[in-house]
Write a protein that holds these residues in place. Structure first.
Motif, PDB file in Angstrom:
ATOM      1  N   TRP A  79       3.175-122.054-125.124  1.00 42.90           N
ATOM      2  CA  TRP A  79       3.692-120.715-124.835  1.00 42.90           C
ATOM      3  C   TRP A  79       4.014-120.099-126.184  1.00 42.90           C
ATOM      4  CZ3 TRP A  79       7.974-122.830-121.084  1.00 42.90           C
ATOM      5  CH2 TRP A  79       7.373-123.353-119.938  1.00 42.90           C
ATOM      6  N   ARG A  80       3.531-118.883-126.452  1.00 40.17           N
ATOM      7  CA  ARG A  80       3.737-118.323-127.781  1.00 40.17           C
ATOM      8  C   ARG A  80       3.866-116.803-127.755  1.00 40.17           C
ATOM      9  NH1 ARG A  80      -1.831-120.296-128.193  1.00 40.17           N
ATOM     10  NH2 ARG A  80      -3.229-118.515-127.970  1.00 40.17           N
ATOM     11  N   CYS A  81       4.424-116.316-128.855  1.00 39.48           N
ATOM     12  CA  CYS A  81       4.530-114.877-129.079  1.00 39.48           C
ATOM     13  C   CYS A  81       4.716-114.629-130.565  1.00 39.48           C
ATOM     14  CB  CYS A  81       5.694-114.280-128.292  1.00 39.48           C
ATOM     15  SG  CYS A  81       7.324-114.708-128.940  1.00 39.48           S
ATOM     16  N   LYS A  82       4.657-113.395-130.935  1.00 34.93           N
ATOM     17  CA  LYS A  82       5.028-112.952-132.283  1.00 34.93           C
ATOM     18  C   LYS A  82       6.433-112.375-132.163  1.00 34.93           C
ATOM     19  CE  LYS A  82       0.982-113.397-134.455  1.00 34.93           C
ATOM     20  NZ  LYS A  82       0.807-114.208-135.646  1.00 34.93           N
ATOM     21  N   TYR A  83       7.269-112.688-133.128  1.00 34.37           N
ATOM     22  CA  TYR A  83       8.599-112.086-133.184  1.00 34.37           C
ATOM     23  C   TYR A  83       8.629-111.121-134.357  1.00 34.37           C
ATOM     24  CZ  TYR A  83       9.603-115.430-136.939  1.00 34.37           C
ATOM     25  OH  TYR A  83       9.574-116.153-138.102  1.00 34.37           O
ATOM     26  N   SER A  84       9.601-110.248-134.376  1.00 35.70           N
ATOM     27  CA  SER A  84       9.693-109.274-135.461  1.00 35.70           C
ATOM     28  C   SER A  84      10.656-109.766-136.537  1.00 35.70           C
ATOM     29  CB  SER A  84      10.131-107.918-134.925  1.00 35.70           C
ATOM     30  OG  SER A  84      11.366-108.055-134.245  1.00 35.70           O
ATOM     31  N   PRO A  85      10.390-109.402-137.791  1.00 40.56           N
ATOM     32  CA  PRO A  85      11.283-109.844-138.860  1.00 40.56           C
ATOM     33  C   PRO A  85      12.626-109.111-138.769  1.00 40.56           C
ATOM     34  CG  PRO A  85       9.632-108.328-139.710  1.00 40.56           C
ATOM     35  CD  PRO A  85       9.287-108.585-138.272  1.00 40.56           C
ATOM     36  N   GLY A  86      13.601-109.703-139.433  1.00 39.57           N
ATOM     37  CA  GLY A  86      14.915-109.066-139.495  1.00 39.57           C
ATOM     38  C   GLY A  86      14.956-108.006-140.580  1.00 39.57           C
ATOM     39  N   SER A  88      15.964-108.117-143.492  1.00 39.63           N
ATOM     40  CA  SER A  88      15.578-108.640-144.811  1.00 39.63           C
ATOM     41  C   SER A  88      14.066-108.723-144.976  1.00 39.63           C
ATOM     42  CB  SER A  88      16.175-110.028-145.013  1.00 39.63           C
ATOM     43  OG  SER A  88      15.542-110.960-144.141  1.00 39.63           O
ATOM     44  N   GLY A  89      13.340-108.564-143.876  1.00 35.19           N
ATOM     45  CA  GLY A  89      11.883-108.694-143.898  1.00 35.19           C
ATOM     46  C   GLY A  89      11.403-110.098-143.564  1.00 35.19           C
ATOM     47  N   GLY A  90      12.325-111.007-143.284  1.00 44.97           N
ATOM     48  CA  GLY A  90      11.965-112.385-142.972  1.00 44.97           C
ATOM     49  C   GLY A  90      12.580-112.860-141.668  1.00 44.97           C
ATOM     50  N   PRO A  91      12.449-114.150-141.381  1.00 44.66           N
ATOM     51  CA  PRO A  91      12.940-114.689-140.116  1.00 44.66           C
ATOM     52  C   PRO A  91      14.440-114.976-140.086  1.00 44.66           C
ATOM     53  CG  PRO A  91      11.869-116.413-141.366  1.00 44.66           C
ATOM     54  CD  PRO A  91      11.687-115.136-142.141  1.00 44.66           C
ATOM     55  N   GLY A  92      15.073-115.125-141.246  1.00 47.40           N
ATOM     56  CA  GLY A  92      16.460-115.569-141.309  1.00 47.40           C
ATOM     57  C   GLY A  92      17.463-114.688-140.587  1.00 47.40           C
ATOM     58  N   ASP A  93      17.165-113.420-140.457  1.00 45.11           N
ATOM     59  CA  ASP A  93      18.082-112.497-139.766  1.00 45.11           C
ATOM     60  C   ASP A  93      17.367-111.757-138.623  1.00 45.11           C
ATOM     61  OD1 ASP A  93      16.495-111.075-141.507  1.00 45.11           O
ATOM     62  OD2 ASP A  93      18.108-109.826-142.307  1.00 45.11           O
ATOM     63  N   SER A  94      16.350-112.401-138.065  1.00 45.16           N
ATOM     64  CA  SER A  94      15.572-111.801-136.975  1.00 45.16           C
ATOM     65  C   SER A  94      16.292-111.962-135.638  1.00 45.16           C
ATOM     66  CB  SER A  94      14.196-112.460-136.888  1.00 45.16           C
ATOM     67  OG  SER A  94      13.521-112.060-135.713  1.00 45.16           O
ATOM     68  N   GLU A  95      16.632-110.849-135.039  1.00 46.48           N
ATOM     69  CA  GLU A  95      17.277-110.883-133.717  1.00 46.48           C
ATOM     70  C   GLU A  95      16.303-111.370-132.643  1.00 46.48           C
ATOM     71  OE1 GLU A  95      20.518-110.498-132.841  1.00 46.48           O
ATOM     72  OE2 GLU A  95      20.879-110.420-135.012  1.00 46.48           O
ATOM     73  N   GLN A 122       7.350-124.595-132.787  1.00 45.55           N
ATOM     74  CA  GLN A 122       6.800-124.251-134.086  1.00 45.55           C
ATOM     75  C   GLN A 122       7.190-122.806-134.385  1.00 45.55           C
ATOM     76  OE1 GLN A 122       4.069-124.997-131.547  1.00 45.55           O
ATOM     77  NE2 GLN A 122       4.912-127.047-131.694  1.00 45.55           N
ATOM     78  N   VAL A 123       7.717-122.576-135.581  1.00 46.07           N
ATOM     79  CA  VAL A 123       8.081-121.230-136.016  1.00 46.07           C
ATOM     80  C   VAL A 123       7.473-121.022-137.390  1.00 46.07           C
ATOM     81  CG1 VAL A 123       9.981-119.682-136.641  1.00 46.07           C
ATOM     82  CG2 VAL A 123      10.241-121.244-134.703  1.00 46.07           C
ATOM     83  N   CYS A 124       6.770-119.918-137.564  1.00 45.94           N
ATOM     84  CA  CYS A 124       6.197-119.571-138.856  1.00 45.94           C
ATOM     85  C   CYS A 124       6.924-118.336-139.385  1.00 45.94           C
ATOM     86  CB  CYS A 124       4.705-119.302-138.743  1.00 45.94           C
ATOM     87  SG  CYS A 124       3.962-118.857-140.331  1.00 45.94           S
ATOM     88  N   LEU A 128       5.073-114.941-138.445  1.00 48.32           N
ATOM     89  CA  LEU A 128       6.050-114.600-137.405  1.00 48.32           C
ATOM     90  C   LEU A 128       5.672-115.142-136.023  1.00 48.32           C
ATOM     91  CD1 LEU A 128       6.779-110.923-138.566  1.00 48.32           C
ATOM     92  CD2 LEU A 128       7.955-113.029-139.254  1.00 48.32           C
ATOM     93  N   ASP A 129       5.174-116.368-135.985  1.00 48.95           N
ATOM     94  CA  ASP A 129       4.843-117.036-134.723  1.00 48.95           C
ATOM     95  C   ASP A 129       6.053-117.794-134.199  1.00 48.95           C
ATOM     96  OD1 ASP A 129       2.153-116.328-134.526  1.00 48.95           O
ATOM     97  OD2 ASP A 129       1.467-118.122-135.587  1.00 48.95           O
ATOM     98  N   PHE A 130       6.229-117.742-132.888  1.00 53.68           N
ATOM     99  CA  PHE A 130       7.177-118.603-132.178  1.00 53.68           C
ATOM    100  C   PHE A 130       6.368-119.287-131.094  1.00 53.68           C
ATOM    101  CE2 PHE A 130      10.089-119.595-128.719  1.00 53.68           C
ATOM    102  CZ  PHE A 130      11.121-120.218-129.395  1.00 53.68           C
ATOM    103  N   LYS A 131       6.308-120.627-131.140  1.00 54.26           N
ATOM    104  CA  LYS A 131       5.485-121.380-130.192  1.00 54.26           C
ATOM    105  C   LYS A 131       6.274-122.543-129.625  1.00 54.26           C
ATOM    106  CE  LYS A 131       1.240-120.526-132.819  1.00 54.26           C
ATOM    107  NZ  LYS A 131       0.057-121.165-133.437  1.00 54.26           N
ATOM    108  N   VAL A 132       6.053-122.788-128.342  1.00 52.92           N
ATOM    109  CA  VAL A 132       6.625-123.949-127.665  1.00 52.92           C
ATOM    110  C   VAL A 132       5.454-124.731-127.080  1.00 52.92           C
ATOM    111  CG1 VAL A 132       8.118-124.756-125.794  1.00 52.92           C
ATOM    112  CG2 VAL A 132       8.722-122.690-127.092  1.00 52.92           C
TER     113      VAL A 132
END
Length: 179
Positions: A79-86, A88-95, A122-124, A128-132
């Motif tokens: 199961w996967r999707c793309k998430y949006s960056p926070g 800062s432009g990265g994943p660390g502060d992505s809601e 898996q998170v890239c 910006l991939d989020f996969k289970v």
């Protein structure tokens, strides 16, 4: 004589007792079903054999993709999707990534309850991939696949699609093999 079926008793180890009367071992193999049987004619005490965890035999199903040489015992449902960056432009502060993880945390006990399931995430941070991935042996996965992965997949994917900042929501069935 004692007949040992490796589908029932898969570990044998001879101990240090020497059999003065001798032991005869006959190996018979039935190739089509990968069934191994060992008939052991023991003319002395059966105490010469003790259980051991050193020898392991797999009776798990295997499949091959045509004549490619690609064989496997496990199948994963991803199961996967793309998430949006926070900000800062990265994943660390992505809601959206934080919400994806919270959704996985909610479903993790249900996923782990599936027969022989191993769950990976898996998170890239770059793409910006989020996969289970839910990985199971062929037989157990087949039972879940026949039920169209319900009810877990439709519930999870519906909630994943509702997370603001996610896109490209997809599912995929893939082979998954440790080499």
């Amino acid at each position: 004589a004692i007949e040992i079926n490796f589908q029932q008793h898969n570990n044998l180890k001879t101990n240090n007792i020497f059999l003065s009367l001798g032991v005869t071992i006959f190996y018979m193999m039935k190739i089509q079903s990968s069934f191994f049987a060992i008939t052991i004619g023991v003319l002395a005490s059966t105490e010469a054999f003790a259980p051991s965890s050193n020898i392991k035999f797999s009776t798990q199903l295997r499949a091959e993709i045509g004549e490619t040489g690609v064989s496997f015992e496990n199948v994963a449902r991803e199961w996967r999707c793309k998430y949006s960056p926070g900000p800062s432009g990265g994943p660390g502060d992505s809601e959206s990534l934080k919400a994806c993880q919270a959704l996985l945390d909610e479903y993790l006990p249900k996923l782990k309850a599936l027969p022989k399931a191993q769950i990976t995430r898996q998170v890239c941070g770059g793409c910006l991939d989020f996969k289970v991935s839910i990985t199971q042996p062929l037989e157990e996965h087949g039972s879940w696949a026949e039920a169209n992965y319900e009810p877990l997949e439709s519930e999870f994917m519906e909630k994943l699609k509702a997370i603001d900042g996610t896109s490209l929501h997809e599912t995929q069935e893939i082979t998954f093999e440790s080499l």
